[in-house]
Design an enzyme around this catalytic site. Structure first.
Site, PDB file in Angstrom:
ATOM      1  CG  ASP A  81      -2.050   1.172   1.335  1.00 56.31           C
ATOM      2  OD1 ASP A  81      -2.585   1.524   0.134  1.00 56.31           O
ATOM      3  OD2 ASP A  81      -2.419   1.439   2.402  1.00 56.31           O
ATOM      4  CD  GLU A 133      -2.589   8.336  -4.413  1.00 55.72           C
ATOM      5  OE1 GLU A 133      -2.295   7.439  -3.724  1.00 55.72           O
ATOM      6  OE2 GLU A 133      -2.746   9.547  -3.749  1.00 55.72           O
ATOM      7  CB  THR A 232      -8.879   4.490  10.492  1.00 57.86           C
ATOM      8  OG1 THR A 232      -7.847   5.219   9.646  1.00 57.86           O
ATOM      9  CG2 THR A 232      -9.142   5.198  11.760  1.00 57.86           C
TER      10      THR A 232
HETATM   11  P1  13P Z   1      -8.602   4.779   6.290  1.00 63.78           P
HETATM   12  O1  13P Z   1      -7.703   4.510   7.224  1.00 63.78           O
HETATM   13  O2  13P Z   1      -9.236   5.986   6.249  1.00 63.78           O
HETATM   14  O3  13P Z   1      -9.737   3.287   6.263  1.00 63.78           O
HETATM   15  O4  13P Z   1      -7.864   4.502   4.779  1.00 63.78           O
HETATM   16  C1  13P Z   1      -7.186   3.334   4.430  1.00 63.78           C
HETATM   17  C2  13P Z   1      -6.118   3.336   3.138  1.00 63.78           C
HETATM   18  O5  13P Z   1      -6.901   4.087   2.170  1.00 63.78           O
HETATM   19  C3  13P Z   1      -5.010   2.876   3.124  1.00 63.78           C
HETATM   20  O6  13P Z   1      -4.271   3.002   1.898  1.00 63.78           O
END
Ligand code: 13P
Length: 287
Positions: A81, A133, A232
């Site tokens: 990620d 991205e 999150t």
């Molecule tokens: P959140 O923490 O807002 O769920 O986002 C996660 C995310 O987009 C990781 O790339």
């Protein structure tokens, strides 16, 4: 069974759902995501950003995921990620990830294209897929009231050119979400999403899934989103449960009990997100 992200996303697009991509950084967190997916019979992407990979050790991470996944019937992809560099992507290919994201959104457009193209070349040679991205998806604190900052949202024409020039398999587009907790419900720019999906013809990735209302998730899927990132919401479930566990019994020294109860809370949060993504039961007869 391990799969590339692009195979998972193709299935999701064909069957009208999105695959949840869940960040992780420790054992219980990995177990929670994979056990939730198996229980819900949902395809899943387990992912880690650079700092999370360094915390776990990339080889340890992929070994654990492979070991657990080997006992399961559901399709699982392992994704990097927000990869911050070409070298990080190469590292993750060596660790055995089945897809990488290169996030060059803070580079110039030309540099983003150049590095992403190199990442795609290396990843495709290794048989794995790439997420690029365009536009900046920041933190919720950084981007309040995001539609007033339209320069940070993805420009559809730039998205089209970027996908064409780089050959990425899916695209993280900035359409009004952000990472972290929202103070007010986010306003998603669905028109922009629709145009980007039509121009690029690749599955679109929605970042910042925590706190996006179910109706918006449904609409985003209908307009071309096939991967939704969540971080999150799962950490919050873990830590809230930990507070309750320790408030109930401040002298609790049984780490397996404390972390085990948090794992169950994370599992529940993951299944809730999979339900919103409509991916539950979609691993049945998956091929
Ligand atoms: P959140 O923490 O807002 O769920 O986002 C996660 C995310 O987009 C990781 O790339």
């Amino acid at each position: 069974m391990l799969q590339t992200t692009s195979r998972l996303l193709a299935h999701a697009k064909n069957h009208g759902y999105a695959v949840g991509a869940f960040n992780t950084n420790n054992l219980e967190y990995i177990q929670a995501i994979l056990e939730a997916a198996e229980e819900a019979q949902s395809p899943v992407i387990i992912q880690a950003a650079g700092s999370e990979i360094d915390y776990m050790d990339g080889y340890v991470f992929t070994d654990i995921v492979r070991r657990i996944t080997g006992r399961m019937s559901i399709p699982v992809a392992i994704n990097l990620d927000h990869g911050e560099s070409y070298d990080r992507s190469i590292q993750c290919i060596q660790y055995g990830f089945t897809s990488v994201m290169f996030d060059g959104s803070r580079l110039s457009f030309e540099d983003n294209i150049a590095v992403t193209r190199d990442v795609v070349k290396a990843a495709h040679a290794a048989g794995i897929s790439v997420e690029g991205e365009i536009g900046i998806i920041g933190g919720t604190a950084e981007i309040e009231d995001m539609l007033d900052h339209s320069q940070e949202l993805s420009n559809p024409e730039e998205c089209r050119y970027f996908v064409e020039q780089t050959g990425v398999d899916c695209l993280a587009a900035s359409i009004g979400t952000a990472h972290g907790l929202y103070k007010a419900a986010p306003k998603l720019d669905f028109e922009r999403l629709k145009t980007i999906a039509a121009l690029t013809k690749v599955p679109i990735v929605l970042h910042g899934g925590t706190g996006v209302p179910a109706a918006d998730i449904k609409q985003a899927i209908s307009l071309g989103v096939a991967k939704i990132n969540f971080s999150t919401v799962v950490r919050q479930a873990c830590i809230s449960q930990m507070k309750v566990t320790l408030a109930d019994d401040p002298d609790n020294l049984d780490l397996m009990n404390i972390l085990g109860r948090s794992k169950d809370a994370m599992k529940k949060a993951v299944i809730d997100m999979m339900t919103m993504c409509e991916s539950v039961q979609k691993a049945e007869n998956w091929q």
